[in-house]
Design a protein around this motif. Sequence first.
Motif, PDB file in Angstrom:
ATOM      1  N   LEU A   3       0.795  -1.235  -0.035  1.00  0.00           N
ATOM      2  CA  LEU A   3      -0.105   0.108   0.043  1.00  0.00           C
ATOM      3  C   LEU A   3       0.991   1.219   0.367  1.00  0.00           C
ATOM      4  O   LEU A   3       1.722   1.462   0.852  1.00  0.00           O
ATOM      5  CB  LEU A   3      -0.817   0.062   1.316  1.00  0.00           C
ATOM      6  CG  LEU A   3      -1.872  -1.084   1.583  1.00  0.00           C
ATOM      7  CD1 LEU A   3      -2.629  -0.846   2.778  1.00  0.00           C
ATOM      8  CD2 LEU A   3      -2.775  -1.266   0.289  1.00  0.00           C
ATOM      9  N   VAL A   4       0.805   2.089  -1.116  1.00  0.00           N
ATOM     10  CA  VAL A   4       1.392   3.304  -1.067  1.00  0.00           C
ATOM     11  C   VAL A   4       0.338   4.331  -1.135  1.00  0.00           C
ATOM     12  O   VAL A   4      -0.349   4.329  -1.789  1.00  0.00           O
ATOM     13  CB  VAL A   4       2.179   3.409  -2.333  1.00  0.00           C
ATOM     14  CG1 VAL A   4       3.172   4.921  -2.419  1.00  0.00           C
ATOM     15  CG2 VAL A   4       3.369   2.310  -2.411  1.00  0.00           C
ATOM     16  N   TYR A  48      -8.389  -2.692   3.089  1.00  0.00           N
ATOM     17  CA  TYR A  48      -9.849  -2.875   2.774  1.00  0.00           C
ATOM     18  C   TYR A  48      -9.981  -1.495   1.590  1.00  0.00           C
ATOM     19  O   TYR A  48     -10.453  -1.509   0.736  1.00  0.00           O
ATOM     20  CB  TYR A  48     -10.992  -2.874   3.741  1.00  0.00           C
ATOM     21  CG  TYR A  48     -12.131  -2.608   3.498  1.00  0.00           C
ATOM     22  CD1 TYR A  48     -12.834  -3.375   2.462  1.00  0.00           C
ATOM     23  CD2 TYR A  48     -13.134  -1.677   3.721  1.00  0.00           C
ATOM     24  CE1 TYR A  48     -14.014  -3.355   2.136  1.00  0.00           C
ATOM     25  CE2 TYR A  48     -14.162  -1.530   3.594  1.00  0.00           C
ATOM     26  CZ  TYR A  48     -14.986  -2.205   2.569  1.00  0.00           C
ATOM     27  OH  TYR A  48     -16.100  -1.907   2.104  1.00  0.00           O
ATOM     28  N   ALA A  49      -9.754  -0.480   2.247  1.00  0.00           N
ATOM     29  CA  ALA A  49     -10.114   1.017   1.600  1.00  0.00           C
ATOM     30  C   ALA A  49      -9.464   0.996   0.111  1.00  0.00           C
ATOM     31  O   ALA A  49      -9.783   1.550  -0.828  1.00  0.00           O
ATOM     32  CB  ALA A  49      -9.890   2.216   2.724  1.00  0.00           C
ATOM     33  N   ALA A  50      -8.223   0.855   0.357  1.00  0.00           N
ATOM     34  CA  ALA A  50      -7.357   0.738  -0.828  1.00  0.00           C
ATOM     35  C   ALA A  50      -7.665  -0.358  -1.761  1.00  0.00           C
ATOM     36  O   ALA A  50      -7.577  -0.013  -2.935  1.00  0.00           O
ATOM     37  CB  ALA A  50      -5.807   0.593  -0.459  1.00  0.00           C
ATOM     38  N   GLU A  72       2.590  -4.261   3.382  1.00  0.00           N
ATOM     39  CA  GLU A  72       3.600  -2.961   3.681  1.00  0.00           C
ATOM     40  C   GLU A  72       3.041  -1.865   3.305  1.00  0.00           C
ATOM     41  O   GLU A  72       2.464  -1.614   2.351  1.00  0.00           O
ATOM     42  CB  GLU A  72       4.750  -3.214   2.469  1.00  0.00           C
ATOM     43  CG  GLU A  72       5.830  -2.512   2.667  1.00  0.00           C
ATOM     44  CD  GLU A  72       6.979  -2.589   1.587  1.00  0.00           C
ATOM     45  OE1 GLU A  72       7.109  -1.366   1.029  1.00  0.00           O
ATOM     46  OE2 GLU A  72       7.222  -3.438   1.208  1.00  0.00           O
ATOM     47  N   ILE A  73       3.163  -1.036   4.216  1.00  0.00           N
ATOM     48  CA  ILE A  73       2.410   0.383   4.312  1.00  0.00           C
ATOM     49  C   ILE A  73       3.273   1.536   4.235  1.00  0.00           C
ATOM     50  O   ILE A  73       4.381   1.473   4.973  1.00  0.00           O
ATOM     51  CB  ILE A  73       1.454   0.482   5.514  1.00  0.00           C
ATOM     52  CG1 ILE A  73       0.483  -0.547   5.744  1.00  0.00           C
ATOM     53  CG2 ILE A  73       0.739   1.761   5.462  1.00  0.00           C
ATOM     54  CD1 ILE A  73      -0.260  -0.502   6.854  1.00  0.00           C
ATOM     55  N   SER A  74       3.193   2.237   3.171  1.00  0.00           N
ATOM     56  CA  SER A  74       3.952   3.425   3.083  1.00  0.00           C
ATOM     57  C   SER A  74       3.473   4.710   2.474  1.00  0.00           C
ATOM     58  O   SER A  74       2.296   4.442   1.867  1.00  0.00           O
ATOM     59  CB  SER A  74       5.448   3.058   2.375  1.00  0.00           C
ATOM     60  OG  SER A  74       4.927   2.879   0.946  1.00  0.00           O
ATOM     61  N   THR A  75       3.973   5.834   2.692  1.00  0.00           N
ATOM     62  CA  THR A  75       3.101   6.984   1.817  1.00  0.00           C
ATOM     63  C   THR A  75       4.008   7.217   0.605  1.00  0.00           C
ATOM     64  O   THR A  75       5.140   6.356   0.339  1.00  0.00           O
ATOM     65  CB  THR A  75       3.542   8.371   2.712  1.00  0.00           C
ATOM     66  OG1 THR A  75       4.878   8.712   2.854  1.00  0.00           O
ATOM     67  CG2 THR A  75       2.812   8.213   4.054  1.00  0.00           C
ATOM     68  N   PRO A  80       8.537   2.167   3.889  1.00  0.00           N
ATOM     69  CA  PRO A  80       7.798   1.771   4.782  1.00  0.00           C
ATOM     70  C   PRO A  80       7.612   2.397   6.110  1.00  0.00           C
ATOM     71  O   PRO A  80       8.330   2.608   6.989  1.00  0.00           O
ATOM     72  CB  PRO A  80       8.022   0.351   4.925  1.00  0.00           C
ATOM     73  CG  PRO A  80       8.953  -0.096   3.733  1.00  0.00           C
ATOM     74  CD  PRO A  80       9.555   1.307   3.297  1.00  0.00           C
ATOM     75  N   LEU A  81       6.224   2.690   6.462  1.00  0.00           N
ATOM     76  CA  LEU A  81       5.927   3.407   7.653  1.00  0.00           C
ATOM     77  C   LEU A  81       6.109   2.323   8.897  1.00  0.00           C
ATOM     78  O   LEU A  81       6.898   2.726   9.823  1.00  0.00           O
ATOM     79  CB  LEU A  81       4.731   4.015   7.596  1.00  0.00           C
ATOM     80  CG  LEU A  81       4.462   5.253   6.585  1.00  0.00           C
ATOM     81  CD1 LEU A  81       2.936   5.383   6.755  1.00  0.00           C
ATOM     82  CD2 LEU A  81       5.225   6.379   7.502  1.00  0.00           C
ATOM     83  N   ALA A  82       5.722   1.429   8.828  1.00  0.00           N
ATOM     84  CA  ALA A  82       5.300   0.424   9.964  1.00  0.00           C
ATOM     85  C   ALA A  82       4.695  -0.760   9.687  1.00  0.00           C
ATOM     86  O   ALA A  82       3.961  -0.852   8.588  1.00  0.00           O
ATOM     87  CB  ALA A  82       4.594   0.897  11.065  1.00  0.00           C
TER      88      ALA A  82
END
Length: 87
Positions: A3-4, A48-50, A72-75, A80-82
Amino acid sequence: MRLVLDFDNWTMGDIERLEEAADMSFHEVLKALQSGTVRFKLAIALAYAAGVRSDPSYTLQEARALKVGELEISTKEEAPLAAPVGA
């Protein structure tokens, strides 16, 4: 699932879906992402939202079925954020 997050391109409906799934305000979501403390409920809500943004038939159950190591979550600008807490 990578997820970016580029919230500038999310609609108000996308944000509302995220808030409802996470049971958090968008402000609380942003604070959690910035702190690096992402609880599983928030990680599921983000997936889910993405997922719905790219496939309107994507379900919350599909997001819940993701394996921890698959997420993997990042902006858009960051590494990656966390990982979810407990991972």
